[in-house]
Design a protein around this motif. Structure first.
Motif, PDB file in Angstrom:
ATOM      1  N   THR A 175     -24.681  57.758 -17.589  1.00 41.27           N
ATOM      2  CA  THR A 175     -24.633  56.405 -17.050  1.00 41.27           C
ATOM      3  C   THR A 175     -23.330  56.201 -16.280  1.00 41.27           C
ATOM      4  O   THR A 175     -22.379  56.963 -16.425  1.00 41.27           O
ATOM      5  N   GLU A 176     -23.303  55.144 -15.509  1.00 42.79           N
ATOM      6  CA  GLU A 176     -22.054  54.658 -14.933  1.00 42.79           C
ATOM      7  C   GLU A 176     -21.521  53.560 -15.859  1.00 42.79           C
ATOM      8  O   GLU A 176     -22.010  53.388 -16.985  1.00 42.79           O
ATOM      9  N   SER A 177     -20.533  52.809 -15.413  1.00 35.58           N
ATOM     10  CA  SER A 177     -19.936  51.762 -16.247  1.00 35.58           C
ATOM     11  C   SER A 177     -19.466  50.610 -15.381  1.00 35.58           C
ATOM     12  O   SER A 177     -19.270  50.762 -14.174  1.00 35.58           O
ATOM     13  N   THR A 178     -19.287  49.456 -16.009  1.00 37.51           N
ATOM     14  CA  THR A 178     -18.786  48.283 -15.291  1.00 37.51           C
ATOM     15  C   THR A 178     -17.271  48.346 -15.140  1.00 37.51           C
ATOM     16  O   THR A 178     -16.732  48.123 -14.058  1.00 37.51           O
ATOM     17  N   LEU A 179     -16.578  48.655 -16.234  1.00 32.19           N
ATOM     18  CA  LEU A 179     -15.125  48.764 -16.210  1.00 32.19           C
ATOM     19  C   LEU A 179     -14.665  49.501 -17.455  1.00 32.19           C
ATOM     20  O   LEU A 179     -15.456  49.845 -18.328  1.00 32.19           O
ATOM     21  N   ALA A 180     -13.372  49.755 -17.535  1.00 33.90           N
ATOM     22  CA  ALA A 180     -12.770  50.345 -18.733  1.00 33.90           C
ATOM     23  C   ALA A 180     -11.445  49.647 -19.002  1.00 33.90           C
ATOM     24  O   ALA A 180     -10.759  49.200 -18.072  1.00 33.90           O
ATOM     25  N   ILE A 181     -11.087  49.541 -20.276  1.00 34.28           N
ATOM     26  CA  ILE A 181      -9.862  48.852 -20.691  1.00 34.28           C
ATOM     27  C   ILE A 181      -8.883  49.885 -21.238  1.00 34.28           C
ATOM     28  O   ILE A 181      -9.151  50.527 -22.256  1.00 34.28           O
ATOM     29  N   ALA A 182      -7.748  50.039 -20.570  1.00 35.14           N
ATOM     30  CA  ALA A 182      -6.805  51.102 -20.927  1.00 35.14           C
ATOM     31  C   ALA A 182      -6.189  50.906 -22.307  1.00 35.14           C
ATOM     32  O   ALA A 182      -6.108  51.840 -23.103  1.00 35.14           O
ATOM     33  N   GLU A 183      -5.732  49.694 -22.620  1.00 37.42           N
ATOM     34  CA  GLU A 183      -5.013  49.468 -23.880  1.00 37.42           C
ATOM     35  C   GLU A 183      -5.853  49.772 -25.111  1.00 37.42           C
ATOM     36  O   GLU A 183      -5.321  50.200 -26.139  1.00 37.42           O
ATOM     37  N   THR A 184      -7.141  49.568 -25.019  1.00 43.50           N
ATOM     38  CA  THR A 184      -8.002  49.783 -26.175  1.00 43.50           C
ATOM     39  C   THR A 184      -8.862  51.034 -26.038  1.00 43.50           C
ATOM     40  O   THR A 184      -9.599  51.377 -26.974  1.00 43.50           O
ATOM     41  N   GLY A 185      -8.799  51.709 -24.885  1.00 41.93           N
ATOM     42  CA  GLY A 185      -9.631  52.886 -24.683  1.00 41.93           C
ATOM     43  C   GLY A 185     -11.107  52.558 -24.719  1.00 41.93           C
ATOM     44  O   GLY A 185     -11.919  53.318 -25.247  1.00 41.93           O
ATOM     45  N   THR A 186     -11.466  51.425 -24.142  1.00 43.03           N
ATOM     46  CA  THR A 186     -12.831  50.920 -24.225  1.00 43.03           C
ATOM     47  C   THR A 186     -13.540  50.997 -22.878  1.00 43.03           C
ATOM     48  O   THR A 186     -12.978  50.617 -21.847  1.00 43.03           O
ATOM     49  N   ILE A 187     -14.784  51.479 -22.907  1.00 45.26           N
ATOM     50  CA  ILE A 187     -15.636  51.494 -21.718  1.00 45.26           C
ATOM     51  C   ILE A 187     -16.681  50.402 -21.882  1.00 45.26           C
ATOM     52  O   ILE A 187     -17.248  50.222 -22.962  1.00 45.26           O
ATOM     53  N   VAL A 188     -16.932  49.667 -20.812  1.00 46.15           N
ATOM     54  CA  VAL A 188     -17.864  48.546 -20.864  1.00 46.15           C
ATOM     55  C   VAL A 188     -19.084  48.847 -20.003  1.00 46.15           C
ATOM     56  O   VAL A 188     -18.955  49.168 -18.820  1.00 46.15           O
ATOM     57  N   LEU A 189     -20.260  48.749 -20.609  1.00 49.65           N
ATOM     58  CA  LEU A 189     -21.528  48.931 -19.913  1.00 49.65           C
ATOM     59  C   LEU A 189     -22.295  47.617 -19.912  1.00 49.65           C
ATOM     60  O   LEU A 189     -22.203  46.830 -20.865  1.00 49.65           O
ATOM     61  N   GLN A 190     -23.052  47.382 -18.832  1.00 51.17           N
ATOM     62  CA  GLN A 190     -23.906  46.211 -18.761  1.00 51.17           C
ATOM     63  C   GLN A 190     -25.305  46.615 -18.288  1.00 51.17           C
ATOM     64  O   GLN A 190     -25.508  47.720 -17.768  1.00 51.17           O
ATOM     65  N   THR A 191     -26.262  45.722 -18.474  1.00 55.62           N
ATOM     66  CA  THR A 191     -27.640  46.019 -18.113  1.00 55.62           C
ATOM     67  C   THR A 191     -27.845  45.810 -16.612  1.00 55.62           C
ATOM     68  O   THR A 191     -28.526  44.889 -16.172  1.00 55.62           O
ATOM     69  N   VAL A 192     -27.241  46.692 -15.826  1.00 49.86           N
ATOM     70  CA  VAL A 192     -27.327  46.655 -14.375  1.00 49.86           C
ATOM     71  C   VAL A 192     -27.676  48.055 -13.879  1.00 49.86           C
ATOM     72  O   VAL A 192     -27.583  49.027 -14.640  1.00 49.86           O
ATOM     73  N   PRO A 193     -28.088  48.214 -12.600  1.00 50.16           N
ATOM     74  CA  PRO A 193     -28.411  49.537 -12.083  1.00 50.16           C
ATOM     75  C   PRO A 193     -27.253  50.522 -12.285  1.00 50.16           C
ATOM     76  O   PRO A 193     -26.094  50.195 -12.082  1.00 50.16           O
TER      77      PRO A 193
END
Length: 225
Positions: free
Chosen positions: A126-144
């Protein structure tokens, strides 16, 4: 709008209607929310390269494999990672950037597969919407390019493509971005799925994939930053 998003909007609409009918006080919620003091740090003083390095460090600390790659080299890097993992039966979220799919490797595309069918694949990309450096978090959303939540949670392996230009330093920065697109179901991923029981025995794969590979795509915006 897919079925999942439509159902979510219907549910939220009913909640708003119920709250509005509950009393006049509910109408002041937005004003009260806006009046809450927000004196905590919302941005970072780190430079762009330091932010990317922080994200990589956090992800590796969570037991994810991270590799930087130029945008024109994504397809080759994907093929290399899948070869290292020995994965041959892969699923892709619908709408993944076509140039990032390697030639000679047949991805199946999720078109509303059942959970049982998704579980038969060795992994998902998959791709991703964004990532947060301080928490090492990748954010996914229900988009193409990112797909339904089941697509990223059911398979044992997740190969995630993160654009370097979409990496933010702090959680408040991420929330500001996500606030502009509230209609989509959102998943936060911090490394492979893992938990520990009362005896502190670490178990992987309880709530999602046991293995996470991240390709940090150094797109043109990130290169010029």
């Amino acid at each position: 709008m897919n079925a999942s998003t439509a159902s979510r909007e219907l549910m939220l609409g009913r909640i708003r209607t119920a709250n509005a009918a509950a009393g006049a006080g509910a109408g002041n919620a937005a004003e009260e929310w806006a009046a809450i003091p927000r004196e905590y740090r919302r941005t970072s003083t780190l430079g762009r390269e330091a932010v990317l390095e922080l994200l990589e460090d956090r992800l590796r600390d969570y037991d994810a494999h991270v590799l930087r790659v130029a945008s024109e080299g994504v397809a080759a890097a994907v093929l290399g990672m899948l070869g290292e993992r020995g994965r041959t039966r892969m699923l892709a979220a619908p709408g993944v950037t076509a140039a990032w799919l390697p030639e000679g490797f047949a991805f199946a595309v999720d078109d509303g597969l059942s959970v049982e069918s998704i579980d038969r694949f060795e992994g998902v990309m998959t791709e991703s919407t964004l990532a947060i450096a301080e928490t090492g978090t990748i954010v996914l959303q229900t988009v193409p390019g990112q797909g339904r939540r089941a697509v990223s949670l059911v398979p044992d392996y997740h190969l995630c493509l993160v654009r370097a230009s979409a990496v933010v330093a702090t959680v408040p920065e991420a929330m500001d971005v996500l606030a502009t697109r509230p209609a989509f179901a959102t998943t936060f991923i911090s490394g492979p799925s893992a938990t520990a029981d009362i005896e502190m025995t670490r178990i992987k794969g309880v709530h999602g994939p046991r293995f996470l590979d991240v390709l940090l795509v150094m797109d043109d915006v990130a290169r010029s930053a």
